[in-house]
Design a protein around this motif. Sequence first.
Motif, short mmCIF file in Angstrom:
data_model
loop_
_atom_site.label_atom_id
_atom_site.label_comp_id
_atom_site.label_asym_id
_atom_site.label_seq_id
_atom_site.Cartn_x
_atom_site.Cartn_y
_atom_site.Cartn_z
N GLY A 1 0.81 -1.20 0.00
CA GLY A 1 0.00 0.00 0.00
C GLY A 1 0.84 1.26 0.00
N PRO A 2 0.23 2.43 -0.13
CA PRO A 2 0.98 3.69 -0.12
C PRO A 2 1.64 3.98 1.22
CG PRO A 2 -1.37 4.12 -0.10
CD PRO A 2 -1.22 2.65 -0.34
N CYS A 3 1.21 3.28 2.29
CA CYS A 3 1.84 3.45 3.60
C CYS A 3 3.14 2.68 3.70
CB CYS A 3 0.88 3.00 4.70
SG CYS A 3 0.36 1.27 4.54
N GLY A 4 3.47 1.85 2.71
CA GLY A 4 4.70 1.07 2.75
C GLY A 4 4.54 -0.30 3.36
N ARG A 5 3.35 -0.67 3.81
CA ARG A 5 3.10 -1.97 4.41
C ARG A 5 2.25 -2.83 3.48
NH1 ARG A 5 4.12 -2.72 9.62
NH2 ARG A 5 2.47 -4.27 9.74
N PRO A 6 2.23 -4.17 3.70
CA PRO A 6 1.35 -5.02 2.88
C PRO A 6 -0.12 -4.63 3.06
CG PRO A 6 2.97 -6.35 4.04
CD PRO A 6 3.11 -4.97 4.57
N LEU A 7 -0.92 -4.92 2.05
CA LEU A 7 -2.33 -4.55 2.07
C LEU A 7 -3.03 -5.17 3.28
CD1 LEU A 7 -3.24 -4.98 -1.71
CD2 LEU A 7 -2.57 -2.90 -0.51
N CYS A 8 -3.94 -4.41 3.88
CA CYS A 8 -4.68 -4.90 5.05
C CYS A 8 -5.54 -6.11 4.69
CB CYS A 8 -5.55 -3.80 5.63
SG CYS A 8 -4.64 -2.37 6.24
N LYS B 1 -5.66 9.86 -4.30
CA LYS B 1 -5.19 9.68 -2.93
C LYS B 1 -6.11 8.79 -2.11
CE LYS B 1 -1.68 12.56 -3.25
NZ LYS B 1 -0.27 12.12 -3.07
N LEU B 2 -7.40 8.79 -2.43
CA LEU B 2 -8.38 8.08 -1.61
C LEU B 2 -8.61 6.65 -2.06
CD1 LEU B 2 -11.12 10.83 -1.13
CD2 LEU B 2 -9.31 10.18 0.44
N THR B 3 -8.28 6.30 -3.29
CA THR B 3 -8.53 4.95 -3.80
C THR B 3 -7.30 4.08 -3.61
OG1 THR B 3 -7.88 5.69 -6.02
CG2 THR B 3 -10.22 5.69 -5.49
N GLY B 4 -7.56 2.78 -3.39
CA GLY B 4 -6.48 1.82 -3.22
C GLY B 4 -6.21 1.06 -4.51
N GLN B 5 -5.51 -0.06 -4.39
CA GLN B 5 -5.14 -0.85 -5.56
C GLN B 5 -6.34 -1.57 -6.18
OE1 GLN B 5 -1.80 -3.35 -4.92
NE2 GLN B 5 -0.50 -1.73 -4.11
N LYS C 1 -11.16 1.02 -5.42
CA LYS C 1 -12.23 1.42 -4.50
C LYS C 1 -11.63 2.33 -3.43
CE LYS C 1 -15.29 -1.40 -6.38
NZ LYS C 1 -16.50 -0.93 -7.07
N LEU C 2 -12.52 3.00 -2.67
CA LEU C 2 -12.04 3.83 -1.57
C LEU C 2 -11.32 2.96 -0.54
CD1 LEU C 2 -15.11 6.18 -1.01
CD2 LEU C 2 -12.96 6.72 -2.13
N LYS C 3 -10.23 3.46 -0.01
CA LYS C 3 -9.39 2.68 0.90
C LYS C 3 -10.17 2.28 2.16
CE LYS C 3 -5.15 5.00 -0.51
NZ LYS C 3 -4.08 5.92 -0.09
N CYS C 4 -10.01 1.03 2.56
CA CYS C 4 -10.67 0.55 3.78
C CYS C 4 -10.17 1.28 5.02
CB CYS C 4 -10.44 -0.95 3.93
SG CYS C 4 -11.14 -1.94 2.60
N CYS C 5 -8.92 1.73 5.00
CA CYS C 5 -8.35 2.40 6.17
C CYS C 5 -9.00 3.76 6.41
CB CYS C 5 -6.84 2.57 6.02
SG CYS C 5 -6.33 3.42 4.52
N GLY C 6 -9.83 4.23 5.47
CA GLY C 6 -10.55 5.47 5.70
C GLY C 6 -11.56 5.36 6.83
N ASN C 7 -11.96 4.12 7.18
CA ASN C 7 -12.91 3.91 8.28
C ASN C 7 -12.24 3.61 9.61
OD1 ASN C 7 -15.21 4.30 6.76
ND2 ASN C 7 -15.53 2.14 6.32
N PHE C 8 -10.92 3.41 9.60
CA PHE C 8 -10.25 2.97 10.82
C PHE C 8 -10.30 4.03 11.92
CE2 PHE C 8 -7.28 -0.07 8.29
CZ PHE C 8 -8.38 -0.84 8.00
N GLU C 9 -10.06 5.29 11.57
CA GLU C 9 -9.96 6.35 12.58
C GLU C 9 -11.10 7.35 12.53
OE1 GLU C 9 -6.20 8.18 11.95
OE2 GLU C 9 -5.04 6.45 12.61
#
Length: 411
Positions: A205-212, A239-243, A246-254
């Motif tokens: 992912g753009p955060c540098g870690r494997p996809l959630c 910026k908001l879409t993932g691979q 779709k909208l990134k799932c991490c948008g709901n985390f916080e």
Amino acid sequence: MAQENFKKIGCSLTEKGCKGCGKRPLSSYDWMSDLTEEVQQNKYVEVQFKNTRKEIFINPRGLELHKEDIVAVEGSPGMDVGYVTLTGTLASLRFRKLHDAAKEKVRQVFRLATSEDIERWKYAQSLDHKTMIESRRIANSLGLDMKIGDVEYQADGTKAIFYYIADGRVDFRQLIRVLADTFRVRIEMKQIGARQEAGRIGGIGPCGRPLCCTQWLTSFKSVNTSAARFQGLPLNPDKLTGQCAKLKCCGNFEVNAYMEAQKFMPDREVSLQTEEGEYYFFKKDLMRLEVSYSRKQKGVLEVVTISAERAKEVIEMNRQGIYPPVLKEEQEEEKKSSTDILEENSLHRFDSILNKKDRKGNKNKKGKKEDRRSYSHKGNNRREANFVRNENSKPSFHKGQKVSKSQQEDS
């Protein structure tokens, strides 16, 4: 598989990191592995197959199974091979969670996989990619609006699961007939979404870690742009879409934390009145509970950052007709301790140490040069002294030595 080759239940922390986690998608960590055997004894085992497919099986023979063991299990129909990912209490809890939604009966574990089972399993895996490419060609020739994203063969080679993506309902009865005639196996079609496909394929992912969705995320909730608005994120699709597009799932985390912090913030439409003048809302920091105000309504002019509590206090004072002399109190002007590593430590903090070493090296080199210079000066002084002594004394010639006219004139 020999008893000495069994691995310990669960994972262990080593100098290189967590041993056993992250080797495959949705890797499980058995945090209850240190419980007593009486508590851990149960008949359920979780087995993982290709990518993110996991199922719960019964261990009727009471085999001593550990994480990462390769086992032969009952297929539907036939036999399949996979890795043990959970045993004991956590596998039982996972079974209770999935039991209500399960439509089929729980199958059983046959044995620890033999060398023959593993060879057949590896050969079946080698057919996955070729079959996927050929099945895509067949689907396109039939004019079906679908994409076959992955193919998974059963270990005995009698069945293949085709994972496909489609926007709507697809009539693939003709496709199943053609696939069965082409590959001579039982065909099972499974429709998955774009998020599930990204989880099966994997990536960074753009955060540098494997996809959630590859590491731990199994339930996919709907994500909308309101979550980005609450967090103050730019509404940029790139910026908001993932691979998965779709909208990134991490948008709901916080988003819940931001919504909770929003309750403590003042109204952005209310301006603050002071003796210095009027201040208008400029921006807010929900995590720090701070608000920035500007002297200009639509622009940047003398921006002052205060706490949300101070802003509410000034608003209440204005309602009572009181105008504070300044917007920011003296206590707030004190610099707060930073939690940012880059702010606390300069990027050039190691340059002084290197400079000291360079200075020491230069001093040693300089001392050696000075010693050479002093030695050369001494040699020059000796030559000058000999030259003066020779000038005062007349030159002497040996017998039989030829003397030039210039030497005679000098003498």
